[in-house]
Enzyme design. Structure first.
Site, PDB file in Angstrom:
ATOM      1  N   LYS A 129       8.651   0.467   4.752  1.00  0.00           N
ATOM      2  CA  LYS A 129       8.119   1.730   4.219  1.00  0.00           C
ATOM      3  C   LYS A 129       9.260   2.552   3.663  1.00  0.00           C
ATOM      4  CE  LYS A 129       4.655   4.999   5.455  1.00  0.00           C
ATOM      5  NZ  LYS A 129       3.429   4.305   5.457  1.00  0.00           N
ATOM      6  N   GLY A 166       0.839  -1.183   0.000  1.00  0.00           N
ATOM      7  CA  GLY A 166       0.000   0.000   0.000  1.00  0.00           C
ATOM      8  C   GLY A 166       0.871   1.229   0.000  1.00  0.00           C
ATOM      9  N   GLY A 167       0.246   2.346   0.210  1.00  0.00           N
ATOM     10  CA  GLY A 167       1.003   3.592   0.224  1.00  0.00           C
ATOM     11  C   GLY A 167       0.378   4.539   1.197  1.00  0.00           C
ATOM     12  N   ASP A 179      -3.629  11.548  10.692  1.00  0.00           N
ATOM     13  CA  ASP A 179      -4.143  10.866   9.500  1.00  0.00           C
ATOM     14  C   ASP A 179      -4.872   9.579   9.874  1.00  0.00           C
ATOM     15  OD1 ASP A 179      -4.678  10.555   6.821  1.00  0.00           O
ATOM     16  OD2 ASP A 179      -2.767   9.588   6.376  1.00  0.00           O
ATOM     17  N   PHE A 237       3.410   9.272   3.220  1.00  0.00           N
ATOM     18  CA  PHE A 237       4.833   9.296   3.508  1.00  0.00           C
ATOM     19  C   PHE A 237       5.645   8.379   2.610  1.00  0.00           C
ATOM     20  CE2 PHE A 237       2.458  10.223   7.366  1.00  0.00           C
ATOM     21  CZ  PHE A 237       2.939  11.488   7.653  1.00  0.00           C
ATOM     22  N   GLY A 238       4.973   7.547   1.861  1.00  0.00           N
ATOM     23  CA  GLY A 238       5.704   6.661   0.969  1.00  0.00           C
ATOM     24  C   GLY A 238       5.043   5.304   0.867  1.00  0.00           C
ATOM     25  N   VAL A 248       4.651   1.097   0.878  1.00  0.00           N
ATOM     26  CA  VAL A 248       4.989   0.030   1.816  1.00  0.00           C
ATOM     27  C   VAL A 248       5.094  -1.294   1.059  1.00  0.00           C
ATOM     28  CG1 VAL A 248       4.326  -1.154   3.924  1.00  0.00           C
ATOM     29  CG2 VAL A 248       3.699   1.231   3.592  1.00  0.00           C
TER      30      VAL A 248
END
Ligand code: NAG
Ligand code: NAG
Ligand code: NAG
Ligand code: NAG
Ligand code: NAG
Ligand code: NAG
Ligand code: NAG
Ligand code: NAG
Ligand code: NAG
Ligand code: NAG
Ligand code: NAG
Ligand code: NAG
Length: 826
Positions: A522, A501-502, A618, A505-506, A508
């Site tokens: 990550k 996933g994402g 978040d 922050f970047g 994974v």
């Protein structure tokens, strides 16, 4: 559809960050007969809101344009809101001049040739002047009689930006369509492919591709909101209004709170975006954008390009194709598309026999636009029909129908593996096949093939064992955290091949360490911190340990490469269990309740128990991970600090987050832990219903679940069970359900002081503290009061909604006195 990872937006935000030139204000807001703008001279609106002069888009270009931007005291990043000569830049701004000439405002280039003009035919007197207003409107008027309506105004000729007070619509008399047209790229203001326009036939906006085909609709205006934009009802920032008469139809809007600097932009990537300037962090904050995912933008990747929401960049060329312009591709302009690496042999008379074109299957795709149905009764027939026509570029056969594409392939999307996409067969020169199978032209037979596979396996094993030794040498540093080498993580994740996933922050990736433990790696993006600071932040995160927080195991820091290594969570994220029925079983009520409670405990720990309070910022189902026993673990905490001041930029990349964002994010006030409480509340509604809070049903109607909950729990005979995910068929503890709904409503109060703390939420869910009926949040209330036909979330009958309607306002006024009761505990 949600986007979890969008580096593309990030680059967009960066684009506006070029620094100010040293502009010299003429100290006036007017260009009159005896003055002009040239070189670094500018004019500034009377209230110092907007400035107009020459600017250069981006670093690389040496082209100058006449543009308008916010005065630097308002918005410290130069943000272009209007461009005059979009297609005709000048290269020497000092010998170019913007001035009044022949009753028009005219731009002359270096050779004193007119390259842009307001083009008015009426030759007015020389009393004509151009005035820049505080609303961002450049008005050409008769200076001797300024009160009459303008001769010309920039609001009628917008670029890509829609400022408050401007109108976007249709003049029925002149037939002129005022539309927002995107820039061509982040550094080229020339008109791009995408435009936002009013539908001439209905009260709705459409986003067009190449002015001809629309791919997004706002849904019609119902007097309050656009039916396709349900999130608008939470938006009490803008006051939209629609005007339609014999002469014109348009929308305009104003900002309720005049201190907020806000705008809409038709972005060069094909999305309409709503942004507000946050003074506290000196950043534009992307509050909303549509269409939600990049791949929904029609033709985004150009001819023979394929869009993939999960890849970076989003566009790739199909197999056998290369970007037409590598330069465009690198600057994220994909619309030029791709071209064949090898010409087709079809139609080439000099081709030797035996070698004709072949078809390459591409699995799991969304088929391209404009298929033609071809008569064929089998896959073979479909293939040979396509093969026989040289302009047939691809075919697909679904068992009963043969579709073929002639010319180029546009608007293809690569879908995720678990979705049931279609297979398309793409025509390529036969040579494309031989070269990819074996580089020495050897036909791999079964025996040779297995030998190759076995030796490959051996090689992999060898490399793996070698790596294993290296990893063992990784030293434990920074407390309990492990420091990994980049190569180790590259190997553990098979070169980052399995993406989990994402996030903001970047991305994974899944990986396996030599000791067989499974990890999630990550890859951080946008870290500007120095080595020492990074390590110290990471070790702080490492000390934050709680049963409901994902454990950080280690990190990697090699130059710009910064990665974090976490425990892998076998059951993935909460959203996949709530929203996608596919193969996962429906979560029962007990599990949901425990997830709600566990998440609240994890957040309480972050907010209250660890050394420095950590605001997560978040919270959403995507960031709640589930271990093998479905115990919830909050992910991604503490990262906001890692990226430091760029925080709001990171937030703008989290586009899935919108529905969970507390209103204070937009008003620019300081963010406290109560912002997490709000997001948590929004998530609770989804845990209850098993669906996204706002959805559009097939008939185009909009449903917003929190409004429905607020109205049901404030009624004496509200149907609480109707709030529950219908897949659970009413199997839930009614008291827990009621408690959950009430606490969720408390959490989403507009006023953060009315929201409970996470600690209080835990106590309520544990049943230690009672919860009173919550007031309907103002943002929902505004909507409920004014809406004539509320459409509710459940599939239930219309009797339910009419019943609710009549009760809503009274119910909420009755409960207003109860507001402070949740916080009455210690
Ligand atoms: C412009 O140049 C500066 C310094 O050379 C650099 O830091 C910045 O990233 C560049 N901006 C863009 C948009 O390329
Ligand atoms: C320009 O002309 C206007 C009136 O025609 C006059 O008031 C103004 O002072 C002049 N400005 C300059 C800079 O000469
Ligand atoms: C000025 O514009 C004209 C017309 O577009 C063009 O022919 C000329 O080359 C331009 N001058 C310069 C110096 O670019
Ligand atoms: C003005 O007219 C010229 C010639 O008709 C045209 O090329 C140009 O685009 C027009 N400019 C504007 C700003 O409409
Ligand atoms: C509006 O109606 C006209 C006439 O019926 C039609 O040709 C046109 O395509 C419609 N426009 C849109 C955007 O639907
Ligand atoms: C857009 O439309 C024009 C004709 O209206 C056409 O010439 C051009 O090639 C189109 N652009 C793309 C990218 O297809
Ligand atoms: C919203 O805008 C309309 C039209 O401009 C105006 O009449 C109305 O008073 C505004 N509403 C508020 C609450 O400002
Ligand atoms: C439409 O325009 C005409 C002429 O310009 C004007 O007399 C009329 O009042 C306008 N109608 C409306 C509804 O604004
Ligand atoms: C407008 O926003 C500012 C912060 O940007 C806030 O301080 C102020 O209270 C708001 N005004 C109203 C009327 O809401
Ligand atoms: C036709 O085939 C020949 C030999 O393969 C090749 O050299 C030539 O470039 C081809 N022509 C075209 C138009 O593709
Ligand atoms: C190939 O198909 C296209 C589209 O159907 C058609 O226009 C063309 O005439 C066909 N060419 C041949 C050689 O059959
Ligand atoms: C194949 O596609 C056609 C048209 O899209 C559709 O009507 C048909 O049901 C499909 N057949 C199968 C087996 O999916």
């Amino acid at each position: 559809m949600e986007v979890r990872n969008n580096p593309w937006i990030m680059s967009f935000v960066i684009f506006f960050c070029f620094s100010f030139n040293s502009h010299v204000s003429l100290g006036a807001d007017t260009i009159s007969a005896n003055s002009s703008v040239s070189g670094d001279q500018t004019i500034v609106s009377a209230g110092k809101v907007f400035e107009l002069g020459f600017f250069k888009p981006g670093n690389s270009s040496s082209k100058y344009y006449i543009g308008m931007w916010y005065y630097k005291d308002r918005v410290s990043e130069q943000t272009i809101v209007w461009v005059a000569n979009r297609e005709t830049p000048v290269s020497d701004r000092f010998s170019s001049e913007l001035k009044i000439s022949g009753g028009n405002l005219v731009l002359f280039n270096e050779s004193k040739i007119q390259i842009w003009s307001t083009n008015l035919s009426s030759s007015r007197s020389n009393s004509v002047e151009a005035v820049l207003g505080d609303d961002g409107n450049l008005v050409l008027r008769d200076g001797s009689n300024p009160s009459v309506s303008p001769l010309w105004q920039s609001f009628d000729f917008p670029s890509d930006t829609w400022l408050p007070g401007a109108t976007v619509g249709l003049n029925k008399i002149t037939k002129r369509n005022t539309r927002l047209i995107s820039w061509k790229s982040k550094e080229d203001p020339a008109p791009g492919l995408f435009s936002l326009e009013l539908d001439p036939n209905q009260s709705r906006y459409l986003i067009f591709w190449n002015r001809s085909l629309w791919y997004w609709s706002s849904g019609t205006w119902n007097g309050q909101i656009f039916s396709g934009v349900p999130e608008m009802r939470l938006n009490y920032i803008y006051n939209f209004s629609y005007v339609s008469n014999d002469n014109e139809s348009y929308f305009t809007y104003s900002v309720y709170n005049k201190t907020i600097t806000s705008r809409f932009v038709m972005d060069y990537g094909g999305q309409i975006q709503q942004k507000s300037w946050l003074d506290s962090v000196n950043q534009w904050f992307l509050f909303w954008s549509q269409p939600k995912t990049q791949c929904e933008v029609y033709g985004y990747c150009g001819a023979f390009g394929i869009c993939n929401e999960k890849s970076q960049p989003f566009c790739n060329c199909l197999k056998g194709f290369n970007p037409k312009s590598r330069e465009d591709w690198d600057s994220e302009v994909f619309s030029g598309g791709c071209e064949r690496a090898t010409n087709l042999q079809c139609g080439n008379s000099s081709v030797v026999n035996g070698k004709s074109d072949r078809f390459f299957p591409s699995d799991n795709v969304k088929l391209p636009a404009n298929p033609q149905t071809v008569a064929a009764r089998s896959a073979q027939e479909c293939e040979s029909t396509c093969l026989s026509n040289c302009s047939c570029a691809a075919y697909a056969y679904n068992g009963s129908q043969c579709s073929a594409w002639f010319g180029h392939l546009l608007n293809m999307e690569q879908l995720a593996d678990d979705t049931s996409g279609t297979t398309i067969y793409i025509r390529l020169a036969a040579s494309e096949f031989s070269s990819s199978k074996s580089n020495k032209g050897v036909v791999i037979g079964g025996v040779v093939g297995s030998v190759v596979i076995v030796s490959l396996l051996g090689l992999v094993l060898f490399v793996f064992l070698r790596r294993r030794r290296t990893v063992k040498m990784g030293k434990a540093v920074e407390g309990s955290l492990m420091a990994f080498g980049y190569r180790d993580l590259q190997n553990a994740t098979k070169n980052f091949s399995e993406k989990l996933g994402g996030g903001g922050f970047g991305s994974v990736f899944k990986g396996v360490l030599p000791d067989t433990s499974v990890i999630a790696v990550k890859k951080l993006e946008g870290i500007s911190q120095g080595e020492k600071q990074f390590r110290s932040e990471v070790s702080t995160i490492g000390t934050v340990q709680h049963v409901n927080l994902v454990r950080l195991r280690g990190f990697c820091s090699e130059g710009a490469k910064k990665l974090l290594v976490y425990d892998y969570m076998p059951n993935g994220s909460l959203d996949s269990h709530l929203f996608y029925e596919k193969d996962s079983k429906v979560l029962d009520w007990k599990t949901r309740y425990n997830i709600a409670l566990g998440t609240a405990r994890g957040l309480t720990y972050l907010h209250e128990k660890c050394r420095d309070c950590i605001i997560h910022c978040d919270i959403k189902p995507e960031n709640i991970l589930l271990d093998a026993e479905f115990c919830p673990k909050v992910a991604d905490f503490g990262l906001a600090k890692l990226v430091g001041r760029d925080f709001s930029r990171v937030l703008t990349t989290m586009r899935g987050t919108r529905g969970y964002l507390a209103p204070e994010w937009i008003s620019g006030v300081a963010i406290t832990a109560k912002a997490d409480v709000y997001s948590y509340g929004m998530m609770l509604f989804e845990v209850v219903s098993g669906r996204r809070n706002s959805e559009q049903s097939e008939d185009g109607k909009v449903k917003f679940f929190p409004s429905y909950v607020a109205s049901q729990i404030n009624q004496d005979h509200g149907d609480i069970l109707s709030l529950l995910d219908h897949r659970l068929e009413g199997n839930a503890d009614l008291e827990e359900l009621t408690r959950t709904c009430k606490v969720a409503c408390w959490c989403i109060q507009d006023d953060e002081t009315q929201r409970p703390s996470m600690g209080q939420v835990v106590q309520i869910l544990e049943g230690v503290v009672n919860v009173t009926a919550p007031p309907t949040p103002r943002s929902l209330q505004v909507f409920l009061d004014s809406q004539e036909n509320i459409i509710f979330f459940t599939e239930a009958s219309s009797t339910q909604s009419s019943q609710t309607q009549s009760h809503t306002s009274t119910a909420s006024s009755q409960t207003k006195s109860n507001t402070s009761n949740t916080s009455s505990k210690s």
